[in-house]
Design a protein around this motif. Structure first.
Motif, PDB file in Angstrom:
ATOM      1  N   PHE A   1     -66.925  -6.017  91.356  1.00  0.00           N
ATOM      2  CA  PHE A   1     -67.908  -7.069  91.105  1.00  0.00           C
ATOM      3  C   PHE A   1     -68.093  -8.011  92.286  1.00  0.00           C
ATOM      4  O   PHE A   1     -69.112  -8.699  92.382  1.00  0.00           O
ATOM      5  CB  PHE A   1     -67.522  -7.864  89.855  1.00  0.00           C
ATOM      6  CG  PHE A   1     -67.713  -7.078  88.579  1.00  0.00           C
ATOM      7  CD1 PHE A   1     -68.939  -6.525  88.271  1.00  0.00           C
ATOM      8  CD2 PHE A   1     -66.663  -6.885  87.703  1.00  0.00           C
ATOM      9  CE1 PHE A   1     -69.133  -5.794  87.107  1.00  0.00           C
ATOM     10  CE2 PHE A   1     -66.839  -6.155  86.536  1.00  0.00           C
ATOM     11  CZ  PHE A   1     -68.077  -5.613  86.239  1.00  0.00           C
TER      12      PHE A   1
ATOM     13  N   VAL B   1     -73.696  -9.794  84.829  1.00  0.00           N
ATOM     14  CA  VAL B   1     -72.597  -8.823  84.785  1.00  0.00           C
ATOM     15  C   VAL B   1     -72.249  -8.622  83.329  1.00  0.00           C
ATOM     16  O   VAL B   1     -72.049  -9.579  82.578  1.00  0.00           O
ATOM     17  CB  VAL B   1     -71.375  -9.342  85.574  1.00  0.00           C
ATOM     18  CG1 VAL B   1     -70.168  -8.453  85.336  1.00  0.00           C
ATOM     19  CG2 VAL B   1     -71.692  -9.415  87.056  1.00  0.00           C
TER      20      VAL B   1
ATOM     21  N   ASP C   1     -68.659  -3.399  82.431  1.00  0.00           N
ATOM     22  CA  ASP C   1     -68.371  -2.719  83.698  1.00  0.00           C
ATOM     23  C   ASP C   1     -69.661  -2.462  84.483  1.00  0.00           C
ATOM     24  O   ASP C   1     -69.727  -1.540  85.284  1.00  0.00           O
ATOM     25  CB  ASP C   1     -67.650  -1.393  83.436  1.00  0.00           C
ATOM     26  CG  ASP C   1     -66.415  -1.581  82.572  1.00  0.00           C
ATOM     27  OD1 ASP C   1     -65.754  -2.625  82.724  1.00  0.00           O
ATOM     28  OD2 ASP C   1     -66.129  -0.707  81.746  1.00  0.00           O
TER      29      ASP C   1
ATOM     30  N   VAL D   1     -73.116  -4.178  86.672  1.00  0.00           N
ATOM     31  CA  VAL D   1     -73.760  -5.300  87.354  1.00  0.00           C
ATOM     32  C   VAL D   1     -75.251  -4.989  87.439  1.00  0.00           C
ATOM     33  O   VAL D   1     -75.647  -3.852  87.729  1.00  0.00           O
ATOM     34  CB  VAL D   1     -73.151  -5.536  88.760  1.00  0.00           C
ATOM     35  CG1 VAL D   1     -73.275  -4.311  89.641  1.00  0.00           C
ATOM     36  CG2 VAL D   1     -73.801  -6.733  89.421  1.00  0.00           C
TER      37      VAL D   1
END
Length: 261
Positions: free
Chosen positions: A36, A65, A68, A70
């Motif tokens: 991230f 986000v 898992d 983005v």
């Protein structure tokens, strides 16, 4: 205004975290923190290189986000700019896997879709999340939902793209940089009045699907793609026109061609 949304999601993350049941998050937390923080920086670097000779580099921001995944948002000003952004994202996915996942059972997959905000989709400012540097925007609407629907059909090392994105890429002066694969059609909840929606995968031209042997064994779509050539442009164009014809004739809906800028 049309915005381009780009989702990058980890494949295999649930099973990976389950390995550490009873051990807390120590075994996997660092891997996800690195993703991230490092993936957005790496994506920005690849996009910067892509537009090195241009007067300006597109601004690409992290929208949110989730788990898992983005999700980025940007506003491309031309079909060529959109296509270049997608190829840069594909390279980022490949480079990140090579650098960080060589010895891990994790992979990355991507989704790209467009949403317009002059009608059925809306932007909402979230005051609680606003800062002195600008407002935090959230995005709501059926075109936003579409992206998360088609993401179900994303596969490792490639992008699944919406029909709007496909139409823009096909009309771009640098369309030859994209290899496009029509993988069939699937019904999506709340999309196209139940008519199966075409599933299109994208690679950078000259690249091949980098599916692993056991991925191909377990997934019929990956097995199909592994032996495919890119879908001819005429077939992809006809797919778009067929969907436009269906909406017009069966539901009285006019879907104008997508134009950027």
């Amino acid at each position: 205004m049309l915005r381009l949304f780009l989702s990058v999601d980890m494949v295999g993350s649930t099973e990976f975290k389950a390995r550490f049941t009873g051990q807390g998050s120590e075994g996997w937390l660092g891997i996800f923190q690195t993703f991230f923080t490092s993936f957005p920086l790496m994506a920005a670097g690849q996009i910067g290189m892509e537009f090195l000779d241009d007067d300006a580099t597109p601004a690409i921001d992290v929208w949110k986000v989730m788990g898992d995944e983005v999700v980025f948002v940007t506003s491309p000003t031309s079909a060529e700019e959109l296509t270049s952004i997608l190829t840069a994202l594909l390279r980022t996915i490949q480079l990140y896997e090579e650098r960080h996942f060589q010895r891990l059972p994790l992979r990355l997959k991507g989704t790209a879709w467009l949403a317009g905000f002059d009608g059925q989709n809306i932007e909402i400012e979230i005051p609680e999340l606003s800062s002195g540097t600008g407002a935090h925007l959230d995005f709501i609407g059926p075109d936003i939902d579409l992206g998360f629907r088609i993401s179900k059909f994303a596969r490792p090392g490639s992008l699944v793209i919406s029909l709007d994105v496909l139409e823009v890429v096909l009309g771009a002066g640098n369309a030859d940089r994209a290899a496009l694969y029509l993988m069939g059609a699937e019904p999506l909840k709340g999309v196209m009045f139940g008519r199966p929606y075409p599933i299109v995968w994208m690679l950078e031209a000259g690249e091949r699907f980098a599916f692993l042997p056991w991925e191909i064994e377990q997934d019929p779509m990956m097995a199909q793609a592994a032996g495919m050539a890119p879908t001819p442009r005429a077939e992809l164009t006809q797919t778009i026109e067929d969907m436009r014809h269906y909406l017009r004739k069966m539901h009285g809906r006019e879907r104008a061609p997508v134009r950027l800028g």
